[in-house]
Design an enzyme around this catalytic site. Sequence first.
Site, short mmCIF file in Angstrom:
data_model
loop_
_atom_site.label_atom_id
_atom_site.label_comp_id
_atom_site.label_asym_id
_atom_site.label_seq_id
_atom_site.Cartn_x
_atom_site.Cartn_y
_atom_site.Cartn_z
N CYS A 287 0.85 -1.19 0.00
CA CYS A 287 0.00 0.00 0.00
C CYS A 287 0.89 1.24 0.00
O CYS A 287 1.90 1.29 0.72
CB CYS A 287 -0.90 -0.01 1.24
N CYS A 300 -9.93 -5.31 -11.82
CA CYS A 300 -9.90 -3.86 -11.69
C CYS A 300 -8.58 -3.40 -11.06
O CYS A 300 -8.07 -4.00 -10.12
CB CYS A 300 -11.08 -3.41 -10.82
#
Length: 498
Positions: A287, A300
Amino acid sequence: MDYEDDLCYDDIDSGNESSGDEHESTVNPQEKAMGVDEYQFEVLSTEQIVQYMVDTIKEVNTVVEIPATTTRILLNHFNWDKEKLMERFYDGDQEKLFEEARVVNPFRKGSAINRSVLKHNGENETEECGVCYLTLPSHMMNGLECGHRFCTDCWREYLHTKIMKEGVGQTIACAAHDCDILVDDASVMRLVEDSAVKLRYQHLITNNFVECNKLLKWCRSPNCNNAIKVLYVDTKPVTCKCNYTFCFNCGENWHDPVQCDILRKWIKKCNDDSETSNWIVANTKECIKCKAIIEKNGGCNHMICKNKFCRAEFCWICLEPWKSHGATSYCNRFDIDVENVTETTRDKSHKALQKYLFYSNRYANHLQSLQLENNLYKSVKAKMQEMQERNMSWIEVQFLKTAVDVLCACRQTLMYSYVFAFYVKKNNQTAIFEDNQQDLENATEILSRYLERDMASEDLVDIKQKVQDKYKYCNGRRKVLLEHVQEGRDKDWWEIVH
């Protein structure tokens, strides 16, 4: 002469349940939906392939009037090009033609099997086998038109070894060590008793017929026994009955906007040992905010960190914040001009590696997304069933499957668009290409994200309208990108860097 009498294919097992279907002339349904020019082709089962081969032999035989098995060998010599065979057959030097094809001239007088080696033992004729050297009655001996004869057992052992162990079908030469005359089909079927060997031989002949014929190609899908037949060879997509789509010209997955020769270079580059260690395809990334390890489980590329104290949103490809994605960040563009750098050789190599990793990473990412989005068909099927339970007809819910078809087509186009971008030299037109690429990428991500969401509580009419709007827009952006690339080829805009 009837070819089926010479070589029986009646018992061929295609392994395909639909193999008894009639020829089906069709066009690629996906490309038809995309508005691409139609490319006519037929999907043939194994039995239909055999019939096509038999019909071709008969067609030629009505003109040349020679034994059908000899015709088959001649056609194979010319890769099943009837026109080339006819041209050579009537050019006045038939003896040379038969010699090159490794068959005995059927028009030559005295071409029957030479029996000069026969010996008389009382009233019975005997011969010596040239392999096992046993003297046996003549009825236990067999030979070809070249005159070489051996005992039936030796012939069977020889043919069994060639067919079953060596996998040879089309080019089994006479068992005599100094003779290159080919064993014809009728002789093989007469001499061989084992049905498994016969079947294997028939499969080898059929496979070679497809491999040699420029108008035929086997479907590349695993466990599929169909072949595609076209009227002319072109770089066009064809779709088998098993729904596998590939490029007829090169046999690879359909790869527009990349041309076949460029795709071959890319595949070789990716498979090269020097590049293997650099082929970095990360299944997990950190992240951008909390550094938690995130695994991608959908197509996605809009990532949302599941850490409840973080919830950062970013792009999986370029790791930039999603909020500014597409506005200030262009993750589809490589900014270093490798061709014009003036640094040392070491610096150039480093930048070339950077360029390769940049494009290969994006190529691999869309490949991964495509593989993941293929799983959408299962979830979409369940959604379609739910919608039918809510009073929508089967026809009305097909928009969801169409949406996934379009999504996968767009993802595949994006995947190969990075191969094209890797090899094309930057100019004003490549900037337009990159804009089109980014537009398609953004539209694809929106469609992918929408199809992955839970639609159970939403209004069906509203869902249908939104999904149709999104996949039609995606379709449009894909068409714009491909048309621009084709226009560039027609007008010589693209300079390929090798």
